[in-house]
Design an enzyme around this catalytic site. Structure first.
Site, mmCIF file in Angstrom:
data_model
loop_
_atom_site.group_PDB
_atom_site.id
_atom_site.type_symbol
_atom_site.label_atom_id
_atom_site.label_comp_id
_atom_site.label_asym_id
_atom_site.label_seq_id
_atom_site.Cartn_x
_atom_site.Cartn_y
_atom_site.Cartn_z
ATOM 1 N N GLY A 53 49.894 30.828 41.475
ATOM 2 C CA GLY A 53 49.937 31.867 42.496
ATOM 3 C C GLY A 53 48.569 32.089 43.079
ATOM 4 O O GLY A 53 47.569 31.544 42.609
ATOM 5 N N GLU A 54 48.535 32.893 44.130
ATOM 6 C CA GLU A 54 47.267 33.175 44.794
ATOM 7 C C GLU A 54 47.269 34.614 45.271
ATOM 8 O O GLU A 54 48.273 35.105 45.795
ATOM 9 C CB GLU A 54 47.053 32.228 45.975
ATOM 10 C CG GLU A 54 45.707 32.399 46.657
ATOM 11 C CD GLU A 54 45.499 31.376 47.750
ATOM 12 O OE1 GLU A 54 44.424 31.412 48.379
ATOM 13 O OE2 GLU A 54 46.414 30.555 47.969
ATOM 14 N N GLY B 277 44.348 38.167 46.321
ATOM 15 C CA GLY B 277 43.098 38.499 46.976
ATOM 16 C C GLY B 277 41.890 38.043 46.195
ATOM 17 O O GLY B 277 40.825 37.819 46.765
ATOM 18 N N PHE B 278 42.006 37.894 44.880
ATOM 19 C CA PHE B 278 40.877 37.496 44.058
ATOM 20 C C PHE B 278 40.690 35.992 44.024
ATOM 21 O O PHE B 278 39.598 35.504 43.773
ATOM 22 C CB PHE B 278 41.092 37.988 42.618
ATOM 23 C CG PHE B 278 42.356 37.457 42.022
ATOM 24 C CD1 PHE B 278 42.371 36.224 41.401
ATOM 25 C CD2 PHE B 278 43.533 38.182 42.084
ATOM 26 C CE1 PHE B 278 43.533 35.728 40.853
ATOM 27 C CE2 PHE B 278 44.689 37.699 41.535
ATOM 28 C CZ PHE B 278 44.703 36.461 40.923
ATOM 29 N N GLY B 279 41.745 35.219 44.247
ATOM 30 C CA GLY B 279 41.653 33.772 44.126
ATOM 31 C C GLY B 279 42.954 33.199 43.620
ATOM 32 O O GLY B 279 44.024 33.803 43.770
ATOM 33 N N LYS C 76 42.590 32.026 35.699
ATOM 34 C CA LYS C 76 42.394 32.821 36.914
ATOM 35 C C LYS C 76 40.975 32.593 37.423
ATOM 36 O O LYS C 76 39.998 32.860 36.727
ATOM 37 C CB LYS C 76 42.614 34.304 36.620
ATOM 38 C CG LYS C 76 42.405 35.194 37.849
ATOM 39 C CD LYS C 76 42.367 36.667 37.484
ATOM 40 C CE LYS C 76 43.698 37.147 36.994
ATOM 41 N NZ LYS C 76 43.706 38.630 36.789
ATOM 42 N N ASP D 83 46.969 49.274 39.133
ATOM 43 C CA ASP D 83 47.713 48.392 40.036
ATOM 44 C C ASP D 83 49.061 48.027 39.417
ATOM 45 O O ASP D 83 49.426 46.849 39.341
ATOM 46 C CB ASP D 83 46.903 47.137 40.338
ATOM 47 C CG ASP D 83 47.465 46.378 41.538
ATOM 48 O OD1 ASP D 83 48.214 46.992 42.324
ATOM 49 O OD2 ASP D 83 47.164 45.185 41.678
#
Length: 710
Positions: A360-361, A363-365, A381, A477
């Site tokens: 997956g992708e 906002g952090f990378g 990650k 979050d």
């Protein structure tokens, strides 16, 4: 010889007599001493002439030790020279045999000169004569002891022979006065034995030993044994010291190696160590602990009824990339095994960060799937260089997640710091996310029993962060995309990159918005003030997703129903008041659910999404409400439905826009969340099929939502 005894009595008055007598006998002493009746004594006396000066000094103490026999003591030293003092001393006990007794004493006299040990026996022998008279029969043993002494001294056999002809009367003497014979037998062995020990110079030792145990003739025998054992004792002591030194050296080497190993395993940078005031309390849901124990946090809950939802949350399963060993540490830094990885190792693990390994992708990378050398699957990650999340969130994850171990929280395996690269290695969770199973395109309907299990498991994970970590950890979050599932649909709360340590001295934490719109608590959007009740609100939105099967924000819904919370609030009130929740429940379930469980989840969700943060329940109360069979407790916090301040969707939208500008400086938002499996940003941008489409960018949903509202 008889004349010398007569002249000797005056000698006892002073110890000076021995030297003159030795000088007088000196003509015969050097060689002729053997011709004299007491040849052996003179031989012994010749070597220690220098010693007499010391013995007198050492010999004086014995008299003090034995006050009764001091006079005999004085009389005994003179006898050595003239052999007459004994005659004067024995007459008191027995007058008839004084002359025969005279010869045995000469044998006793040499010992005092050599080692001063025999004098004590003589001193104590005068007192026991009365008792010894009865012991006349045992006199024969002494003669038996005489031959051994003769054999013991290798060079002395001739001397005893010369000595026996002179005192031929000595055998009868022992028969009559038992007191004198015992002394002679003791004396010869001493002479023979002292010939060897004088080298050891144990003058002081024998003096004290005979003085204490003189009455028994056996005491004279131990000294020789001690003299022989002295060498053995020294040898043994040497071996013992050497062995101790070797053991000490080995211990030092072991400690040094152990310290080096610890230094290697330690964090290379102290900034990644958890704060000193951070602690974790264990609960019944930790690795290897009994799941039937009550929750250890304040207002704890009981988990004995976990099996009612179809599976025991206390069970431990090791499949699907999970490591739930009973030996896993409660609050250790990333447990055991390798924790620090090099960038080259991670490159090999992920096959060069291949695209086909992307899970997956956000906002952090990107998140990549990898495989360790031992075959264990991991999720790597990788933070984007210069991303908004950056080093702050990376450090937070390293500090916090490494200390948190709970079966409903994703565990951190390791980390990597290489130049500007920052990577985290998590345990791989194989069964995608809750968002994938609820809203994924072409996915089968998620069964109700599994929904209940997921709700309870994720609630326990959050309760652990809030109640058992001190200071408490606020996730910040919570959303369905951050709830991972294993093959048995056990929930694992993930993405601690947004977690912050909330000091107990602070009531809130102000920080930039990183949560997903649609899950934000009203107070968080208004002022950025963050509390544990903000997580409760977000979890309430997740419960609404499980109940209704809808997304938190859906731009394809009718006007005014885009927000899940806004749409569900009146229906929640109606369901609680009337018991009719048909309009709320996911129609895809086709009424395959347990009504009591549905109603309990509706009540819990309604309490969690209250507009007022203080009126929301704590996560520990949420767990108790969801996991209770009968009475669910006071989940309302004393508030009835509708008593909390009204939810103003328009105000919420305005607050959201205002806060977005305050946080980011522009009217836009970044990608958020961690995605896996079939979902990617590209797929989400296609989303145009209502519930079947996947959204991963909240920018579009919120912009359209706000435009339609205004």
């Amino acid at each position: 010889m008889s004349d010398s005894p007569t002249s000797s009595p005056p000698a006892p008055s002073a110890d000076s007599a021995p030297p003159p007598d030795t000088s007088s006998d000196g003509s015969a002493a050097p060689p002729p001493t053997d011709s004299a009746p007491p040849p052996s004594p003179p031989a012994d006396s010749s070597p220690p002439p220098a010693l007499p000066s010391l013995p007198p000094a050492v010999f004086s103490p014995p008299p003090t030790v034995s006050s009764p026999p001091p006079p005999p003591l004085d009389s005994s030293p003179p006898p050595p020279p003239d052999l007459t003092p004994p005659p004067s001393s024995p007459p008191p006990p027995d007058a008839p045999p004084p002359i025969p007794i005279v010869f045995p004493p000469p044998i006793d006299s040499p010992p005092p000169e050599s080692t001063n040990s025999p004098p004590p026996p003589e001193v104590f022998e005068p007192p026991p004569p009365p008792a010894d008279e009865d012991e006349s029969p045992p006199a024969p043993p002494p003669p038996e002891q005489l031959p051994p002494p003769a054999s013991s001294p290798q060079g002395g056999p001739k001397k005893p022979k010369k000595h026996h002809p002179g005192p031929a009367t000595s055998p009868p003497a022992p028969s009559a006065p038992a007191t004198s014979p015992p002394a002679p037998p003791n004396a010869p062995p001493r002479n023979s034995s002292h010939a060897l020990p004088p080298k050891s110079t144990a003058a002081g030792g024998p003096l004290t030993s005979p003085s204490r145990g003189v009455p028994s003739s056996g005491n004279s025998v131990p000294p020789p044994a001690n003299s022989g054992g002295g060498y053995q004792g020294k040898t043994m002591a040497g071996f013992a010291i050497a062995g101790f030194a070797v053991i000490a050296l080995m211990a030092v080497v072991f400690l040094v190696r152990r310290k080096k190993k610890r230094n290697i395993d330690a964090y290379s940078d102290s900034q990644y160590l958890p704060p000193s005031n951070f602690s974790i309390k264990s609960d019944g849901f930790l690795y290897g602990q009994n799941p039937t124990k009550g929750y250890s946090g304040p207002g704890g809950y009981n988990s004995q009824q976990q099996s009612n939802s179809g599976n025991s949350f206390g069970s431990q399963r090791g499949g699907g990339g999970y490591t739930r060993s009973g030996s896993a540490p409660d609050s250790a830094v990333m447990g055991s095994g390798q924790t620090h990885f090099t960038y080259e190792e991670l490159t090999d693990i992920t096959e060069g960060f291949s695209k086909h390994n992307i899970l997956g992708e956000g906002g952090f990378g990107c998140v990549y799937k990898g495989k360790l050398n031992d075959g264990k699957l991991v999720a790597v990650k990788q933070l984007k260089v210069g991303s908004g999340q950056g080093d702050r969130e990376f450090k937070a994850e390293v500090e916090i997640i490494s200390r948190v171990h709970h079966r409903h929280l994703v565990s951190l395996v390791g980390y990597c710091i290489a130049d500007s690269e920052r990577l985290l290695i998590y345990e791989y969770v194989p069964n995608q996310t809750l968002e994938h199973h609820l809203h994924g395109k072409g996915r089968p309907v998620l069964e109700w029993a599994r929904r209940v299990r997921i709700a309870i498991g994720s609630a326990k994970g959050l309760a652990y962060l809030h109640e058992d970590c001190h200071p408490k950890i606020i996730h910040r979050d919570i959303k369905s995309a951050n709830i991972l599932l294993d093959d048995e649909f056990e929930a694992q709360v993930a993405d601690f990159g947004l977690a912050k340590l909330n000091d107990s001295t602070q009531t809130h934490v102000s920080t930039r918005v990183m949560g997903t719109f649609g899950y934000l608590a009203p107070e968080y959007a208004q002022s950025g003030k963050l509390t544990d009740r903000s997580d409760v609100f977000s979890f309430g939105v997740v419960l609404l997703e499980l109940i209704t099967g809808r997304k938190p924000v859906d731009q394809y819904q009718p006007l005014g129903e885009e927000s899940l919370v806004e749409w569900a609030r009146p229906l929640l009130h109606k369901a609680i008041e009337t018991g009719d929740f048909s309009e709320l429940v996911d129609r895809r379930l086709e009424k395959h659910y347990v009504e009591n469980e549905v109603f309990r989840m509706i009540e819990t969700a309604a309490a969690c999404v209250r507009h007022s943060g203080p009126k929301r329940p704590r996560m520990v109360q949420v767990v108790r409400a969801l996991d209770s069979e009968g009475d669910m407790g006071d989940i309302s916090n004393g508030n009835k439905v509708g008593q909390s301040s009204a939810y103003d969707s328009g105000q919420y939208n305005n607050d959201t826009m205002k806060f977005r500008k305050m946080a980011f400086g522009f009217d836009d938002s970044s990608d958020s969340g961690m995605y896996s499996g079939d979902y990617s940003v590209q797929d989400s941008r296609k989303g145009s099929n209502g519930a079947s489409s996947e959204f991963t960018r909240n920018e579009t949903e919120n912009r359209n939502f706000n435009n339609r509202r205004y």
